[in-house]
Design a protein around this motif. Structure first.
Motif, PDB file in Angstrom:
ATOM      1  N   UNK B 265       0.832  -1.204   0.000  1.00 29.79           N
ATOM      2  CA  UNK B 265       0.000   0.000   0.000  1.00 29.79           C
ATOM      3  C   UNK B 265       0.871   1.261   0.000  1.00 29.79           C
ATOM      4  N   UNK B 266       1.934   1.267   0.804  1.00 29.25           N
ATOM      5  CA  UNK B 266       2.851   2.408   0.852  1.00 29.25           C
ATOM      6  C   UNK B 266       3.409   2.774  -0.517  1.00 29.25           C
ATOM      7  N   UNK B 267       3.629   1.765  -1.332  1.00 28.68           N
ATOM      8  CA  UNK B 267       4.232   2.013  -2.646  1.00 28.68           C
ATOM      9  C   UNK B 267       3.271   2.759  -3.575  1.00 28.68           C
ATOM     10  N   UNK B 268       2.018   2.956  -3.125  1.00 30.63           N
ATOM     11  CA  UNK B 268       1.048   3.739  -3.889  1.00 30.63           C
ATOM     12  C   UNK B 268       0.647   5.028  -3.185  1.00 30.63           C
ATOM     13  N   UNK B 269       0.845   5.095  -1.870  1.00 32.01           N
ATOM     14  CA  UNK B 269       0.211   6.133  -1.062  1.00 32.01           C
ATOM     15  C   UNK B 269       1.201   7.050  -0.344  1.00 32.01           C
ATOM     16  N   UNK B 270       2.363   6.530   0.024  1.00 34.50           N
ATOM     17  CA  UNK B 270       3.318   7.331   0.797  1.00 34.50           C
ATOM     18  C   UNK B 270       3.839   8.490  -0.056  1.00 34.50           C
ATOM     19  N   UNK B 271       4.375   9.509   0.597  1.00 29.97           N
ATOM     20  CA  UNK B 271       4.810  10.694  -0.153  1.00 29.97           C
ATOM     21  C   UNK B 271       5.841  10.344  -1.233  1.00 29.97           C
ATOM     22  N   UNK B 272       6.790   9.455  -0.907  1.00 27.39           N
ATOM     23  CA  UNK B 272       7.798   9.114  -1.922  1.00 27.39           C
ATOM     24  C   UNK B 272       7.151   8.430  -3.122  1.00 27.39           C
ATOM     25  N   UNK B 273       6.062   7.668  -2.855  1.00 25.15           N
ATOM     26  CA  UNK B 273       5.399   6.966  -3.959  1.00 25.15           C
ATOM     27  C   UNK B 273       4.671   7.952  -4.865  1.00 25.15           C
ATOM     28  N   UNK B 274       3.997   8.945  -4.266  1.00 21.22           N
ATOM     29  CA  UNK B 274       3.313   9.959  -5.060  1.00 21.22           C
ATOM     30  C   UNK B 274       4.331  10.729  -5.898  1.00 21.22           C
ATOM     31  N   UNK B 275       5.460  11.096  -5.275  1.00 19.17           N
ATOM     32  CA  UNK B 275       6.464  11.889  -5.987  1.00 19.17           C
ATOM     33  C   UNK B 275       7.174  11.070  -7.065  1.00 19.17           C
ATOM     34  N   UNK B 276       7.329   9.779  -6.794  1.00 16.68           N
ATOM     35  CA  UNK B 276       7.930   8.910  -7.813  1.00 16.68           C
ATOM     36  C   UNK B 276       7.044   8.875  -9.059  1.00 16.68           C
ATOM     37  N   UNK B 277       5.747   8.750  -8.848  1.00 17.38           N
ATOM     38  CA  UNK B 277       4.825   8.748  -9.989  1.00 17.38           C
ATOM     39  C   UNK B 277       4.781  10.126 -10.652  1.00 17.38           C
ATOM     40  N   UNK B 279       7.270  12.081 -11.223  1.00 16.45           N
ATOM     41  CA  UNK B 279       8.556  12.528 -11.780  1.00 16.45           C
ATOM     42  C   UNK B 279       8.460  13.112 -13.201  1.00 16.45           C
ATOM     43  N   UNK B 280       7.514  12.647 -14.066  1.00 13.58           N
ATOM     44  CA  UNK B 280       7.417  13.302 -15.381  1.00 13.58           C
ATOM     45  C   UNK B 280       7.024  14.775 -15.290  1.00 13.58           C
ATOM     46  N   UNK B 281       6.215  15.134 -14.255  1.00 12.53           N
ATOM     47  CA  UNK B 281       5.799  16.544 -14.167  1.00 12.53           C
ATOM     48  C   UNK B 281       6.551  17.316 -13.094  1.00 12.53           C
ATOM     49  N   UNK B 282       7.210  16.607 -12.174  1.00 11.69           N
ATOM     50  CA  UNK B 282       7.989  17.268 -11.117  1.00 11.69           C
ATOM     51  C   UNK B 282       9.346  16.585 -11.012  1.00 11.69           C
ATOM     52  N   UNK B 283      10.224  16.837 -11.990  1.00 13.35           N
ATOM     53  CA  UNK B 283      11.515  16.130 -11.980  1.00 13.35           C
ATOM     54  C   UNK B 283      12.446  16.688 -10.895  1.00 13.35           C
ATOM     55  N   UNK B 296       7.958  18.993  -2.462  1.00 14.15           N
ATOM     56  CA  UNK B 296       7.469  18.324  -3.662  1.00 14.15           C
ATOM     57  C   UNK B 296       5.981  18.017  -3.560  1.00 14.15           C
ATOM     58  N   UNK B 297       5.564  17.533  -2.382  1.00 12.28           N
ATOM     59  CA  UNK B 297       4.161  17.192  -2.193  1.00 12.28           C
ATOM     60  C   UNK B 297       3.288  18.445  -2.257  1.00 12.28           C
ATOM     61  N   UNK B 298       3.798  19.539  -1.699  1.00 12.20           N
ATOM     62  CA  UNK B 298       3.055  20.810  -1.770  1.00 12.20           C
ATOM     63  C   UNK B 298       2.919  21.242  -3.224  1.00 12.20           C
ATOM     64  N   UNK B 299       3.991  21.089  -3.998  1.00  8.97           N
ATOM     65  CA  UNK B 299       3.950  21.476  -5.409  1.00  8.97           C
ATOM     66  C   UNK B 299       2.964  20.605  -6.189  1.00  8.97           C
ATOM     67  N   UNK B 308      -4.185  20.202 -13.139  1.00 17.39           N
ATOM     68  CA  UNK B 308      -3.324  19.262 -13.856  1.00 17.39           C
ATOM     69  C   UNK B 308      -3.934  17.861 -13.861  1.00 17.39           C
ATOM     70  N   UNK B 309      -4.184  17.328 -15.069  1.00 14.73           N
ATOM     71  CA  UNK B 309      -4.790  15.992 -15.172  1.00 14.73           C
ATOM     72  C   UNK B 309      -3.860  14.932 -14.589  1.00 14.73           C
ATOM     73  N   UNK B 310      -2.536  15.076 -14.845  1.00 14.58           N
ATOM     74  CA  UNK B 310      -1.585  14.077 -14.339  1.00 14.58           C
ATOM     75  C   UNK B 310      -1.564  14.079 -12.808  1.00 14.58           C
ATOM     76  N   UNK B 311      -1.515  15.277 -12.215  1.00 11.77           N
ATOM     77  CA  UNK B 311      -1.457  15.368 -10.753  1.00 11.77           C
ATOM     78  C   UNK B 311      -2.733  14.799 -10.134  1.00 11.77           C
ATOM     79  N   UNK B 312      -3.877  15.122 -10.711  1.00  8.54           N
ATOM     80  CA  UNK B 312      -5.132  14.604 -10.163  1.00  8.54           C
ATOM     81  C   UNK B 312      -5.227  13.090 -10.296  1.00  8.54           C
ATOM     82  N   UNK B 313      -4.721  12.545 -11.415  1.00  9.85           N
ATOM     83  CA  UNK B 313      -4.753  11.090 -11.598  1.00  9.85           C
ATOM     84  C   UNK B 313      -3.907  10.397 -10.528  1.00  9.85           C
ATOM     85  N   UNK B 314      -2.772  10.995 -10.183  1.00  9.52           N
ATOM     86  CA  UNK B 314      -1.902  10.407  -9.155  1.00  9.52           C
ATOM     87  C   UNK B 314      -2.630  10.346  -7.813  1.00  9.52           C
ATOM     88  N   UNK B 315      -3.290  11.442  -7.438  1.00  7.75           N
ATOM     89  CA  UNK B 315      -4.012  11.442  -6.158  1.00  7.75           C
ATOM     90  C   UNK B 315      -5.211  10.495  -6.195  1.00  7.75           C
TER      91      UNK B 315
END
Lengths: 415, 415
Positions: B265-277, B279-283, B296-299, B308-315
């Motif tokens: 679950x962490x690999x989808x939900x934790x802050x590092x997981x969100x930021x990893x996903x 990376x195309x929009x927040x390198x 990064x999470x604030x951004x 942003x469609x990509x950011x919303x899809x991640x959340x």
């Protein structure tokens, strides 16, 4: 006032501690009870004598020669088999079975009727249960009114605290309270619980779980069930429904389950799920018919053994999903032992190295080793023995010593 | 013998029942304690007077005018704040914090040091903890040796029974027993547990879990954690590691997790997981740096709010996975309440309708309604308050009344 009020309560607690210890070890010397419970030897003697007077315990000579050589012959205590008898009832899709066990757990009477339970009107079903309990009592040479308690095992969502079956594949109606209906026909208390908790109680009282503080039982029959013992007692959660391993989700928006949701473990592992996936190689199986499902599963197993790539892939995927579900059990509940219980565990294709490997690769990798995995094939005895354990547990907790008042305040965890 | 040996034990039990009731209600009349515990009024009076003599309880006049009109003024009992003080220590990746609380749960002293905990040699780390405890004690105007207990909260795999941290992101070494190291520097008992159990104890002692028999706490910080109270007590499982919701698998062979396994679950939900996903929009975000992760999470949140469609899809994906994980909690543990605890729950993108919908669609659909979901934003106080609760719990269970001998045999479930 302090002395009088609370001494009764204390004596009840001590009686239960002594009884539980005897039950756990089967035959045990007074001095060993004192050691195991932490009670003083004097307290154990007083309590044990009272339990003998009440007919719950009896003395038995130690069998081993060795004991006598070490000094005077030791006298062991054991449960008095005739102290009480309870009936365990199992409702399955196509059968009603009843077993009567005595206080030591021995079977003293049995009865069963082949019937499509779900097709019966509720009143007729209750009548059939009553008839089988009476027939089993006759075989046990007791009167039905001499039963101390009745336990009922049935599949589905059952609230053990109230006895309400919210839904069950063996009942034509939702929200049925069988315990209340049967208490109208017998003078003893009646308890009901779902199959998986019943299997757990069978292990706790008579099986591999005796004396184990943390374990879970996983059952795979038509569906997948589980029960859990944490800190010495079965835990059923806030709604009394018990844990539903079969409906743990192993995939988001995964395979459809017969419960109406998607991605349930059952939708990958239960017999209907295996046969559904097998429809390209085994068409025309009526999944609604338990006998046809059994035949179908046997045929699928034969195909796998003959080397069918499709059949082997179906079992491999199911074994991996089962391993994943069990890993999540370890991640959430952290049992010291997982007992695989029921008849389906004979299927070495499902309970395979793939299951074990997936379990290991997906559970907490730190700290002491994970749970011991054990397989326990009871056969049909499991369910009625377990239902009898439910009745015994109900009696121990509430009725045997009139302890209703302390329910929820103090509990023994020695189990 | 019976009387003498077991009456001590009984009095201990009764003392604890009375103390727990007072703790639960904060200020309560003797007659209401009797009603709530089932003890006789006479017993409550005897026990309460003894606890007042020992300085653990004190009398307080009832505040409300209403009471006086109904008859003679009622005297309430409350915990005596000065009876004992405990220190709660929180070890985070970049900070050591200490709070000292009195017996009534009020904060009386604080201290903290900004430090990269993992970079410290173990001896230096223990020294820093000691310094902060001494500084907080000074602020509380007590001597360090007047502390009754110390509790330590840290992330990672911690065995609360032995105090061993098998692995923690705040420690440079594996298998560290901080409790033993600190017991060399203070004369009081020291306890340690992982973050999620600490949050659970904070809720049980001081928060929304007071008086609730079955609940789970879910924390989302750098990782995802959980703790569970079943039948009135925290349950930690066979290895004492507690439940690991963050490493529950929500997909077979899914996304890689920092624990080395896949599909957690962490690999989808934790802050590092969100930021990893993201990376195309927040390198170029350094995932190893907590400050950069927060930025990064604030951004990412800002991008989502800006459409942003990509950011919303991640959340959305993360919210659905979180809902799935929580549904599995309901399916396995069946809590009456789920408390979302911690600071991250301020993020309404993650704790959204999608999470609630996925939770509902994937949990047991039968029987009474599922758990109430509540959010509790404590801020930083959570961890040190919780660590203090751990020390209080340890003292209540073992030390306060010298009850070691009954551990594992009898327990109070009234919480």
């Amino acid at each position: 006032m302090l002395k009088r009020v609370d001494s009764d309560w204390l004596r009840d607690i001590n009686r239960r501690r002594v009884l539980r210890e005897v039950r756990k070890v089967r035959a045990v010397a007074r001095v060993d009870i004192a050691e195991a419970t932490g009670l003083s030897p004097a307290t154990v003697t007083v309590v044990a004598n009272e339990l003998i007077e009440r007919g719950l315990l009896e003395e038995a000579p130690a069998e081993a020669e060795g004991d006598r050589r070490r000094g005077r012959p030791r006298v062991l205590l054991r449960l008095a088999p005739g102290a009480l008898r309870v009936a365990g009832v199992k409702l399955a899709e196509h059968r009603i079975s009843v077993t009567i066990v005595d206080f030591s757990g021995e079977t003293v009477g049995e009865s069963e009727t082949a019937v499509r339970t779900r097709s019966q009107p509720l009143d007729a079903l209750v009548g059939l249960i009553e008839d089988n309990v009476r027939a089993a009592a006759k075989q046990a040479r007791i009167r039905p009114r001499d039963l101390a308690g009745i336990g009922i095992a049935l599949p589905g969502y059952v609230d053990a605290m109230t006895g309400t079956a919210w839904w069950s594949p063996v009942l034509a109606e939702p929200e049925v309270n069988l315990t209340r209906l049967l208490e109208g026909r017998f003078p003893c208390p009646v308890f009901a619980d779902n199959d998986a908790n019943i299997a757990t109680l069978a292990e706790l009282w008579f099986g591999l779980g005796q004396g184990v503080r943390n374990f879970t039982v996983v059952t795979v029959e038509h569906g997948v069930g589980m029960g859990m013992v944490l800190d010495g007692r079965i835990r059923r959660g806030a709604r009394g429904l018990g844990a539903e391993l079969g409906h743990m989700k192993v995939a988001l928006d995964g395979a459809p389950c017969r419960c109406g949701q998607r991605g349930c473990l059952e939708a990958y592992v239960a017999d209907y799920a295996l046969l559904r996936r097998a429809s390209p190689i085994l068409p025309d199986i009526d999944l609604a018919d338990p006998a046809r499902r059994r035949e179908g599963l046997a045929a699928l197993t034969t195909l796998a053994h003959q080397g069918s790539a499709e059949a082997n892939a179906i079992f491999r995927e199911a074994a991996a999903m089962l391993g994943l579900g069990m890993a999540n059990l370890v991640n959430i509940v952290d049992p010291g032992m997982i007992i695989l219980s029921g008849t389906r565990f004979r299927n070495e294709l499902l309970f395979s190295d793939i299951m074990a490997k997936t379990l290991k690769e997906n559970s907490i990798p730190f700290g002491p080793p994970g749970p011991e995995i054990r397989t326990h094939v009871w056969g049909d005895l499991l369910w009625t023995r377990g239902a009898a354990a439910l009745a015994l547990e109900g009696l121990f907790d509430d009725t045997l010593f009139g302890l209703q008042s302390v329910r929820g305040e103090v509990q023994l965890t020695g189990a």
